[in-house]
Design a protein around this motif. Structure first.
Motif, PDB file in Angstrom:
ATOM      1  N   ASN A 380      31.621  38.083  33.886  1.00 61.35           N
ATOM      2  CA  ASN A 380      32.453  37.054  34.171  1.00 61.35           C
ATOM      3  C   ASN A 380      33.855  37.313  34.867  1.00 61.35           C
ATOM      4  OD1 ASN A 380      30.399  35.411  33.257  1.00 61.35           O
ATOM      5  ND2 ASN A 380      31.405  35.227  31.180  1.00 61.35           N
ATOM      6  N   GLY A 381      34.544  38.353  34.453  1.00 58.72           N
ATOM      7  CA  GLY A 381      35.670  38.862  34.852  1.00 58.72           C
ATOM      8  C   GLY A 381      35.684  39.214  36.416  1.00 58.72           C
ATOM      9  N   THR A 382      34.422  39.922  36.708  1.00 58.98           N
ATOM     10  CA  THR A 382      34.270  40.166  38.101  1.00 58.98           C
ATOM     11  C   THR A 382      34.393  38.913  38.932  1.00 58.98           C
ATOM     12  OG1 THR A 382      32.899  42.167  37.338  1.00 58.98           O
ATOM     13  CG2 THR A 382      32.735  41.414  39.559  1.00 58.98           C
ATOM     14  N   VAL A 383      33.233  37.815  38.595  1.00 55.68           N
ATOM     15  CA  VAL A 383      33.188  36.643  39.271  1.00 55.68           C
ATOM     16  C   VAL A 383      34.662  35.915  39.370  1.00 55.68           C
ATOM     17  CG1 VAL A 383      31.968  34.562  39.289  1.00 55.68           C
ATOM     18  CG2 VAL A 383      30.830  36.474  38.679  1.00 55.68           C
ATOM     19  N   VAL A 384      35.300  35.782  38.249  1.00 57.94           N
ATOM     20  CA  VAL A 384      36.650  35.232  37.952  1.00 57.94           C
ATOM     21  C   VAL A 384      37.557  35.955  38.939  1.00 57.94           C
ATOM     22  CG1 VAL A 384      38.352  34.315  36.549  1.00 57.94           C
ATOM     23  CG2 VAL A 384      35.898  34.079  36.110  1.00 57.94           C
ATOM     24  N   GLY A 385      37.544  37.188  38.917  1.00 51.57           N
ATOM     25  CA  GLY A 385      38.509  38.004  39.796  1.00 51.57           C
ATOM     26  C   GLY A 385      38.259  37.534  41.300  1.00 51.57           C
ATOM     27  N   SER A 386      37.122  37.606  41.577  1.00 50.62           N
ATOM     28  CA  SER A 386      36.651  37.413  42.918  1.00 50.62           C
ATOM     29  C   SER A 386      37.169  35.941  43.461  1.00 50.62           C
ATOM     30  CB  SER A 386      35.172  37.635  43.188  1.00 50.62           C
ATOM     31  OG  SER A 386      34.784  38.834  42.880  1.00 50.62           O
ATOM     32  N   LEU A 387      36.821  35.178  42.743  1.00 49.29           N
ATOM     33  CA  LEU A 387      37.372  33.810  42.951  1.00 49.29           C
ATOM     34  C   LEU A 387      38.894  33.508  42.982  1.00 49.29           C
ATOM     35  CD1 LEU A 387      34.588  31.697  41.013  1.00 49.29           C
ATOM     36  CD2 LEU A 387      34.768  32.080  43.394  1.00 49.29           C
ATOM     37  N   ALA A 388      39.353  34.247  42.242  1.00 51.28           N
ATOM     38  CA  ALA A 388      40.821  34.133  41.927  1.00 51.28           C
ATOM     39  C   ALA A 388      41.651  34.774  43.370  1.00 51.28           C
ATOM     40  CB  ALA A 388      41.426  34.767  40.666  1.00 51.28           C
ATOM     41  N   GLY A 389      40.894  36.048  43.621  1.00 48.87           N
ATOM     42  CA  GLY A 389      41.403  36.809  44.854  1.00 48.87           C
ATOM     43  C   GLY A 389      41.377  36.010  45.926  1.00 48.87           C
ATOM     44  N   VAL A 390      40.155  35.470  46.331  1.00 46.17           N
ATOM     45  CA  VAL A 390      40.005  34.756  47.531  1.00 46.17           C
ATOM     46  C   VAL A 390      40.943  33.475  47.326  1.00 46.17           C
ATOM     47  CG1 VAL A 390      38.091  33.204  46.720  1.00 46.17           C
ATOM     48  CG2 VAL A 390      38.294  33.967  49.380  1.00 46.17           C
ATOM     49  N   ALA A 391      41.022  32.939  46.261  1.00 48.75           N
ATOM     50  CA  ALA A 391      41.993  31.558  46.180  1.00 48.75           C
ATOM     51  C   ALA A 391      43.399  32.036  46.572  1.00 48.75           C
ATOM     52  CB  ALA A 391      41.790  31.070  44.727  1.00 48.75           C
ATOM     53  N   ILE A 392      43.936  33.363  45.995  1.00 44.67           N
ATOM     54  CA  ILE A 392      45.221  33.617  46.014  1.00 44.67           C
ATOM     55  C   ILE A 392      45.608  33.910  47.430  1.00 44.67           C
ATOM     56  CG2 ILE A 392      46.890  35.468  45.567  1.00 44.67           C
ATOM     57  CD1 ILE A 392      45.648  35.340  42.745  1.00 44.67           C
ATOM     58  N   PHE A 393      44.508  34.627  48.084  1.00 47.71           N
ATOM     59  CA  PHE A 393      44.627  35.053  49.360  1.00 47.71           C
ATOM     60  C   PHE A 393      44.750  33.774  50.440  1.00 47.71           C
ATOM     61  CE2 PHE A 393      43.158  36.278  53.848  1.00 47.71           C
ATOM     62  CZ  PHE A 393      43.783  37.348  54.051  1.00 47.71           C
ATOM     63  N   THR A 394      43.721  33.024  50.089  1.00 45.51           N
ATOM     64  CA  THR A 394      43.651  31.678  51.034  1.00 45.51           C
ATOM     65  C   THR A 394      45.144  30.682  50.770  1.00 45.51           C
ATOM     66  OG1 THR A 394      41.387  31.619  50.513  1.00 45.51           O
ATOM     67  CG2 THR A 394      42.664  29.431  51.340  1.00 45.51           C
TER      68      THR A 394
END
Length: 404
Positions: A380-394
């Protein structure tokens, strides 16, 4: 699950490397790079957090890692305190027992024939084991010690005197006298020849035989007539004489030092007689053998009686509301008393048991029990981190475009 979580981290690293290398040629890969970068960060952070519970990550003794093996004693104490305060409280125990209805549950269980037979078997096995465990010599020593303490060591004459007086005043001894007279008459009627022989043996040998027969017959008839007269007359002089003697005996037992000394002497002689001791040993062995035989036979009267008693008790617990209420009250009171008195000792078993465990073994056992869910935390941390990363970059890209 570890391989799956680690595999996702490796995939994120590969995606990050490819997207990072090609993002200049393909700008949309910047979003992929941000997602994979956030996924790697989330995966690594949760890997560190999960691993820190059970061991030092990569063997590095970072502070506040390997929590379970290094702090298992404190965890055990906390668990014991938690159980003591939340499970072993008087209110919890009383409410639980009240909701269960102990008497009804136990009574219903006991009314089933199979359960009663099973419990009877357990009782029989327990009694058999207890008698096999006990030493015959020890039992005899205990019996002898109790007899000397409570019989030899005490003066029973006054109590015997009071008891004799009460028996005489109530007339209860008349039943024993009547029984003896009935048996005497019955024997004399059935055995006149034996009675005559007993008389003839005590006559002089020089008397003619016909005289013996005359004397035997006369003595027999007079004796039988005397016994029948005592039987028929409640106020016969023999009965009255016996009443007077018993009254006198009761007074002497209570107040005459000489009579009391004689009783004590007879009592000590009887108990010191080796034949009495031998009789006691034989009696105990006979009782023991009889009990063992009865307990070993499933159809013996003893075991059937125990089984029927269990069934009756179960039936009463189910149908008798007054008895059931008394039993429930007693059980609740006993349980709450035990909890109030010994709950700390009971809870300490948990902390002491945990303290005795090996730290690494404890960590491994706990990890095997809950490790699957912990690995899901990494995923879950991997998935949430991915979503958070792309959200922050966007969001960052949008802000840059708005405020160049």
């Amino acid at each position: 699950m570890k391989l799956l979580a680690t595999g996702l981290l490796v995939i994120m690293a590969i995606i990050f490397a490819i997207s990072f290398a090609l993002q200049g040629r393909y700008p949309w890969l910047e979003y992929v790079r941000a997602a994979s970068e956030g996924g790697m960060v989330g995966a690594l952070a949760d890997w560190f957090a999960v691993t820190a519970l059970f061991r030092h990550p990569l063997g590095l003794k970072v502070p506040h890692t390997a929590i379970i093996p290094t702090r298992k004693n404190e965890i055990g104490e906390s668990l014991g305190e938690f159980v003591e305060q939340n499970f072993l409280s008087e209110t919890v125990v009383r409410d639980k027992l009240a909701s269960v209805g102990v008497s009804r549950v136990v009574g219903t269980w006991l009314t089933k024939q199979g359960n009663a037979r099973r419990l009877t078997n357990e009782v029989a096995a327990g009694l058999t084991g207890a008698m096999a465990f006990l030493s015959d010599d020890d039992i005899r020593s205990v019996i002898e010690g109790l007899a000397r303490t409570h019989i030899v060591g005490r003066d029973w004459s006054p109590q015997l005197g009071v008891l004799t007086s009460k028996i005489v005043e109530s007339g209860q001894h008349h039943h024993a006298v009547d029984l003896l007279l009935d048996k005497a008459e019955e024997w004399m009627v059935a055995n006149p020849d034996s009675f005559g022989d007993a008389v003839s043996k005590r006559l002089p040998t020089w008397l003619p035989s016909f005289v013996d027969r005359v004397v035997d017959d006369r003595v027999y008839r007079e004796a039988l007539k005397f016994v029948q007269a005592v039987q028929a007359d409640p106020n016969h002089r023999l009965r009255l004489a016996l009443d007077d003697y018993l009254r006198k005996l009761s007074r002497e037992l209570q107040h005459d030092p000489i009579m009391r000394a004689r009783v004590e002497g007879v009592k000590e002689q009887l108990l010191d007689d080796p034949r009495i001791r031998e009789l006691a040993a034989v009696a105990w062995q006979s009782i023991k053998d009889a009990l063992l035989t009865a307990l070993a036979d499933p159809e013996s009267g003893l075991r059937l009686t125990i089984e029927q008693t269990i069934l009756d008790v179960g039936e009463r617990l189910v149908t008798d509301t007054v008895l059931a209420e008394k039993v429930n009250t007693w059980v609740e009171g006993a349980a709450t008393h035990l909890v109030a008195s010994y709950r700390h000792d009971i809870a300490s078993v948990i902390s002491e048991t945990v303290q005795g465990w090996d730290g690494e073994e404890t960590s491994l056992k706990i990890e095997l029990q809950v490790g699957k869910d912990l690995q899901f935390i990494r995923i879950n941390g991997t998935v949430v981190g991915s979503l958070a990363g792309v959200a922050i970059f966007t969001i960052a890209q949008a802000l840059v475009s708005l405020f160049p």
